[in-house]
Scaffold this motif. Structure first.
Motif, PDB file in Angstrom:
ATOM      1  N   VAL A   1       0.874  -1.182   0.000  1.00 42.84           N
ATOM      2  CA  VAL A   1       0.000   0.000   0.000  1.00 42.84           C
ATOM      3  C   VAL A   1       0.907   1.225   0.000  1.00 42.84           C
ATOM      4  CG1 VAL A   1      -1.976  -1.084   1.088  1.00 42.84           C
ATOM      5  CG2 VAL A   1      -0.187  -0.108   2.526  1.00 42.84           C
ATOM      6  N   PHE A   2       0.528   2.266  -0.729  1.00 40.63           N
ATOM      7  CA  PHE A   2       1.449   3.382  -0.913  1.00 40.63           C
ATOM      8  C   PHE A   2       0.714   4.710  -1.026  1.00 40.63           C
ATOM      9  CE2 PHE A   2       0.366   1.925  -5.175  1.00 40.63           C
ATOM     10  CZ  PHE A   2       0.083   3.115  -5.836  1.00 40.63           C
ATOM     11  N   MET A   3       1.473   5.779  -0.799  1.00 39.25           N
ATOM     12  CA  MET A   3       1.062   7.139  -1.100  1.00 39.25           C
ATOM     13  C   MET A   3       2.211   7.810  -1.830  1.00 39.25           C
ATOM     14  SD  MET A   3       0.084  10.420   1.294  1.00 39.25           S
ATOM     15  CE  MET A   3       1.787  10.621   1.819  1.00 39.25           C
ATOM     16  N   SER A   4       1.912   8.482  -2.931  1.00 37.36           N
ATOM     17  CA  SER A   4       2.918   9.149  -3.737  1.00 37.36           C
ATOM     18  C   SER A   4       2.519  10.602  -3.956  1.00 37.36           C
ATOM     19  CB  SER A   4       3.055   8.444  -5.093  1.00 37.36           C
ATOM     20  OG  SER A   4       3.918   9.143  -5.958  1.00 37.36           O
ATOM     21  N   HIS A   5       3.462  11.511  -3.781  1.00 40.23           N
ATOM     22  CA  HIS A   5       3.200  12.937  -4.020  1.00 40.23           C
ATOM     23  C   HIS A   5       4.309  13.504  -4.894  1.00 40.23           C
ATOM     24  CE1 HIS A   5       1.744  17.000  -3.379  1.00 40.23           C
ATOM     25  NE2 HIS A   5       2.966  17.377  -3.046  1.00 40.23           N
ATOM     26  N   ASP A   6       3.932  14.020  -6.059  1.00 44.03           N
ATOM     27  CA  ASP A   6       4.888  14.625  -6.986  1.00 44.03           C
ATOM     28  C   ASP A   6       4.580  16.111  -7.125  1.00 44.03           C
ATOM     29  OD1 ASP A   6       6.985  14.107  -9.327  1.00 44.03           O
ATOM     30  OD2 ASP A   6       5.456  15.484 -10.079  1.00 44.03           O
TER      31      ASP A   6
END
Length: 444
Positions: free
Chosen positions: A233-238
């Motif tokens: 499970v992940f969270m990505s912020h660009d």
């Protein structure tokens, strides 16, 4: 200076199929580009101690089915190579195939996306470090033919925040290898600007080692097969101006991975990882088009890893497989060391890269003729200098910051078919390593 090890990977095969080698003699990369609209065919050849001599074909389809979707296919094979398996001299050869399907918008939704990759490979001679602690020796290595199979599926949801409101697919206009109309992008408040995604990945990995009798010369019974099935499970912020080649802004990524020990998995395991990158746009020189200082930090911890309890002799209980978890070495982190050279319960890593896109491009300026300028999709060349530091440890404490491993290196990169391609050469205290790979290392 002699290169100790040289590793080759299909330039389009992402981070997923790696072959380690020793005292390699040569490496031949792309020999021809073929491009028609959004289809690019790329034959390639290789020669390395690990994979032997061979070649293959890769294909990129940009805008496959949907404008934001990319499909990559690759197949390769080589001549037979003499190896020693359980004391007997035999012949093996490298062969395999790979696919990568990225960013397919799920029908009926604006914000749900699906990605998948998988491969089937047999490597003629692969390196395995079962003793991979910080103090371990690189001489304690098992060389063996190995089968590696992987399949993943990722579902992600782009949150309706910042750029995710109007551009959930991350579509940009690209001209001559640079993003257009993004002069004000990069930086800003987290989640207020930039694009944020959450999601999960289901994965399956199978590895089979052929050379298992008297491994390492001390009679350690290594696992002949290592299966792993689980979820991430992940969270990505660009928050950069251009995710494929940022010049300013920042990004961060948080992910938890777990194998529950079900479905023929060797044993259960887990680990948590966090990654952050920061980019500074610098003044250019007369011979450069873009100069960037890129910084990256990564850390990981396995809650399940039991250093004082063994599943098999030499294999700690509930440790992630050698290709997972808190590990250093390879084409992503600590490039001056062999792939998966160091692994333990905790890891920390930092690097700085100075990236300079050259004004000189012999492909586009007509040096190789009009046909090359129109048909070979290389928009720019980039020279990169980098330094790395990292360490693994059996606990997450201040010891991670002492007696760290270091390496320095240089990289030549190109934007080929709108994807960065790189050749990295790095020097550490165990020798020199060279890697051929797609995408910047911060992207993994």
């Amino acid at each position: 200076m002699q290169i100790k090890k040289l590793s080759y990977i299909s330039l389009l095969a992402s981070s997923l199929v790696v072959a380690e080698s020793t005292n390699s003699s040569s490496l031949l990369t792309d020999i021809l580009f073929y491009r028609e609209d959004n289809l690019i065919l790329l034959p390639f050849a290789y020669s390395s101690e690990s994979m032997g001599t061979g070649g293959g074909m890769a294909a990129i389809v940009q805008g496959f089915l949907q404008p934001q979707t990319t499909l990559i296919l690759s197949a390769f094979g080589g001549l037979k190579k003499d190896v020693v398996i359980n004391g007997t001299k035999e012949s093996e050869y490298t062969r395999g195939g790979f696919y990568y399907l990225d960013n397919v918008r799920i029908p009926g939704s604006e914000r749900f996306f699906f990605s998948s990759y998988g491969y089937l490979t047999t490597i003629a001679e692969q390196n395995f470090y079962f003793d991979s602690t910080h103090e371990s020796s690189d001489k304690d290595v098992l060389n063996s033919p190995a089968t590696n199979n992987m399949l993943t599926g990722t579902f992600s949801y782009v949150l309706p925040w910042g750029e995710g409101i109007d551009n959930p697919g991350g579509l940009y206009e690209i001209k001559d290898g640079f993003v257009v109309g993004r002069e004000d992008a990069g930086g800003g408040m987290p989640f207020v600007t930039g694009r944020t995604s959450v999601g999960f990945t289901a994965f399956y990995h199978h590895q089979k080692i052929d050379n298992y009798i008297d491994a390492l010369g001390v009679g350690i019974d290594v696992p002949k097969e290592w299966n792993s099935t689980g979820l991430r499970v992940f969270m990505s912020h660009d928050n950069t101006d251009f995710d494929d080649n940022p010049s300013r802004g920042y990004s961060f990524f948080l992910q938890y991975s777990k194998d529950f020990g079900k479905y023929e998995s060797l044993q259960s395991w887990d680990f948590l990882e966090f990654k952050a990158s920061k980019y500074f746009e610098l003044d250019t020189f007369s011979f450069t088009r873009q100069n960037v200082l890129a910084l990256n930090f990564w850390t990981a911890y396995s809650f399940s890893w039991e250093n004082n309890n063994e599943y098999l002799p030499g294999i700690d209980a509930h440790r992630p497989p050698m290709w997972e978890g808190p590990r250093l070495g390879g084409f992503v982190r600590m490039r001056g060391y062999d792939a998966n050279r160091f692994a333990d319960k905790a890891a920390i890593y930092a690097t700085a890269e100075y990236r300079a896109v050259l004004d000189y491009n012999p492909i586009k300026d007509g040096t190789f003729g009009e046909w090359a300028a129109e048909n070979i999709p290389i928009d720019w060349f980039q020279v990169v200098g980098f330094v790395e530091a990292g360490r693994v440890h059996d606990r997450y404490n201040t010891e991670l910051l002492s007696d760290m491993k270091y390496d320095v290196g240089i990289s030549l990169r190109a934007l080929a078919a709108e994807l960065p391609v790189r050749i990295d050469v790095a020097y550490g205290d165990e020798g020199v390593e060279a890697w051929v790979m797609v995408r910047h290392p911060f992207d993994f």
